[in-house]
Structures are given as structure tokens and as C-alpha cells.
Design a protein around this motif. Structure first.
Motif, PDB file in Angstrom:
ATOM      1  N   ILE A  59       0.840  -1.208   0.000  1.00  0.00           N
ATOM      2  CA  ILE A  59       0.000   0.000   0.000  1.00  0.00           C
ATOM      3  C   ILE A  59       0.871   1.254   0.000  1.00  0.00           C
ATOM      4  O   ILE A  59       0.618   2.203  -0.752  1.00  0.00           O
ATOM      5  N   GLU A  60       1.908   1.234   0.830  1.00  0.00           N
ATOM      6  CA  GLU A  60       2.815   2.386   0.877  1.00  0.00           C
ATOM      7  C   GLU A  60       3.506   2.607  -0.463  1.00  0.00           C
ATOM      8  O   GLU A  60       3.614   3.748  -0.938  1.00  0.00           O
ATOM      9  N   LYS A  61       3.958   1.531  -1.077  1.00  0.00           N
ATOM     10  CA  LYS A  61       4.678   1.636  -2.343  1.00  0.00           C
ATOM     11  C   LYS A  61       3.796   2.178  -3.458  1.00  0.00           C
ATOM     12  O   LYS A  61       4.266   2.939  -4.329  1.00  0.00           O
ATOM     13  N   ALA A  62       2.518   1.849  -3.444  1.00  0.00           N
ATOM     14  CA  ALA A  62       1.608   2.291  -4.504  1.00  0.00           C
ATOM     15  C   ALA A  62       1.081   3.699  -4.275  1.00  0.00           C
ATOM     16  O   ALA A  62       1.021   4.522  -5.196  1.00  0.00           O
ATOM     17  N   GLN A  63       0.698   3.996  -3.046  1.00  0.00           N
ATOM     18  CA  GLN A  63      -0.057   5.232  -2.809  1.00  0.00           C
ATOM     19  C   GLN A  63       0.809   6.465  -2.573  1.00  0.00           C
ATOM     20  O   GLN A  63       0.373   7.582  -2.858  1.00  0.00           O
ATOM     21  N   ASP A  64       2.015   6.279  -2.080  1.00  0.00           N
ATOM     22  CA  ASP A  64       2.881   7.442  -1.872  1.00  0.00           C
ATOM     23  C   ASP A  64       3.185   8.165  -3.190  1.00  0.00           C
ATOM     24  O   ASP A  64       3.041   9.390  -3.282  1.00  0.00           O
ATOM     25  N   PRO A  65       3.592   7.442  -4.254  1.00  0.00           N
ATOM     26  CA  PRO A  65       3.821   8.123  -5.536  1.00  0.00           C
ATOM     27  C   PRO A  65       2.540   8.730  -6.116  1.00  0.00           C
ATOM     28  O   PRO A  65       2.585   9.764  -6.787  1.00  0.00           O
TER      29      PRO A  65
END
Length: 225
Positions: free
Chosen positions: A104-110
Motif C-alpha cells: 500500500i505504501e509503495k503504490a499510494q505514496d507516488p
């Protein structure tokens, strides 16, 4: 009897050459003037043929109110998902929950960075005129209404998640993230229906696909925790 003035042949040639040069110059000027007129007509027709609603010189840059609202509301929605995911590092006991939180962090931060860049390019603020997160407290857990920030956790929800550890955290995280993702999916579907910007609609489609897959995974995990 008419008297004729004798004109030297050399002088006559000079005069004929001069007349020819003047005539050629006139035609050249007329040709230049015609080109300018055509250029002006070209510019006018280009303006007339420009697509209505274009905002930055390209159809790909067009946007409407639905695009702006999608970006403005998805930013804090994603930010809360990141805050929830960050808690998993030292609270989760199931490795599958930890991996999903990292995903989730990898997808939503960008995506947050992308949404902010769009709003900046459109000349729009990052938050709706009603205010920031404090002004959106009514759009909380389970609201799920069309176009709002459905699935947002309340402050009390977040306090409970922060206080939980081990299996209790795993179950709370999975349950809350399912609701949170469903809210994001509803927002993304609204953007797909009503938005105009091609890039925003593409991101919305990505959100629907990726988060629907994660919801299915979370439901499976929740049944086994």
C-alpha cells in the motif's frame, strides 16, 4: 510633318530595364503581402479550431470539477492509508499483513505526489475550499456516499488501531482497510464516470483495479486471522 527625337539605343535599353525592375518589385511586394494575409488567415483558423475547454494548449491537459475534486479528496484519503500502513511495522504479527501494508505504501505514496502535481498544474489548491482534514471530519468511516471520502477512519478508529498489537491489530487493520479501500474505489468510479482528464481517469482505473484486488486479499486474510 512630325519631328522625331532621336533616342540613343543604349538609353532606350536602360529605360526598358528600369521599367521591368519596377514591375518585378511590385509583383514581389504583392506576393509578400499575400503571404502575410494567408498567415493571418491560418492563425485565425487555428484559433477557431482549438477544442473548447482546453486549459493548457493540449486536449490531454483539459480537466473539469470532477477531476479537481477527485485529486483533492484522494490526497488525504491516501495519506490516511499510509498512516495506517505505517503502524503495521511494529504492531502486526502476521507477515501477510506487513507485506500488504508495504504494498500500500509503495503504490499510494507516488500517487499522492502525482495528484499534487496535477492540482498545481491546474492552478487549484490541494484541499477543497471547505478546508483540510478537519473540515472533512463528516466524511468518515462507512459514509461511502457518491463523490465523498467514503471509508475514512475517524480519530477514534485511528486511536484504536494505534493501541492494538499482534493478532488484534491484524484483524483491526484488515477490517478497517477493507472499508477504507472501498471508499477509495467508490471515489475512483465516480471519477471514471464524471471526470474529463485522461490521466486522472487512468489513475482512477488503476485505483479500482489494484484496491479491488487488495480488498479480496484482505477478506481472505480476515477469515483466517
Amino acid at each position: 510633318m512630325t519631328a522625331f527625337t532621336h533616342v540613343p539605343r543604349r538609353s532606350l535599353h536602360r529605360r526598358l530595364a528600369l521599367v521591368g525592375a519596377v514591375a518585378a518589385g511590385g509583383l514581389l511586394l504583392a506576393g509578400c503581402g499575400g503571404n502575410d494575409d494567408m498567415k493571418g488567415m491560418g492563425h485565425a483558423s487555428a484559433k477557431e479550431s482549438a477544442p473548447s475547454g482546453a486549459t493548457a494548449g493540449s486536449a490531454a491537459d483539459t480537466f473539469n470539477d470532477a477531476d479537481v475534486r477527485f485529486a483533492q479528496l484522494m490526497i488525504p484519503h491516501h495519506e490516511q492509508a499510509l498512516a495506517m500502513a505505517a503502524l503495521a511495522d511494529d504492531r502486526a504479527s502476521d507477515a501477510r499483513i506487513t507485506r500488504l501494508a508495504g504494498q500500500i505504501e509503495k503504490a499510494q505514496d507516488p500517487e499522492i505526489a502525482t495528484l499534487k502535481s496535477w492540482l498545481k498544474g491546474w492552478g487549484k489548491p490541494e484541499r477543497p475550499s471547505s478546508g483540510g482534514m478537519d473540515g472533512m471530519e463528516g466524511m468518515e468511516h462507512g459514509s461511502g456516499g457518491k463523490g465523498d471520502m467514503g471509508g475514512m477512519m475517524s480519530k477514534e478508529d485511528m486511536r484504536k488501531l494505534e493501541a492494538a498489537k499482534g493478532p488484534a491489530f491484524d484483524r483491526a487493520f484488515a477490517s478497517m482497510m477493507i472499508d477504507h479501500h472501498q471508499g477509495a474505489i467508490a471515489m475512483a468510479k465516480d471519477e471514471k464516470r464524471n471526470g474529463r482528464n485522461a490521466k486522472a481517469k487512468k489513475l482512477a482505473d488503476d485505483v479500482v483495479k489494484s484496491q479491488s484486488t487488495e480488498v479480496a486479499t484482505l477478506r481472505t486474510l480476515l477469515d483466517r486471522l
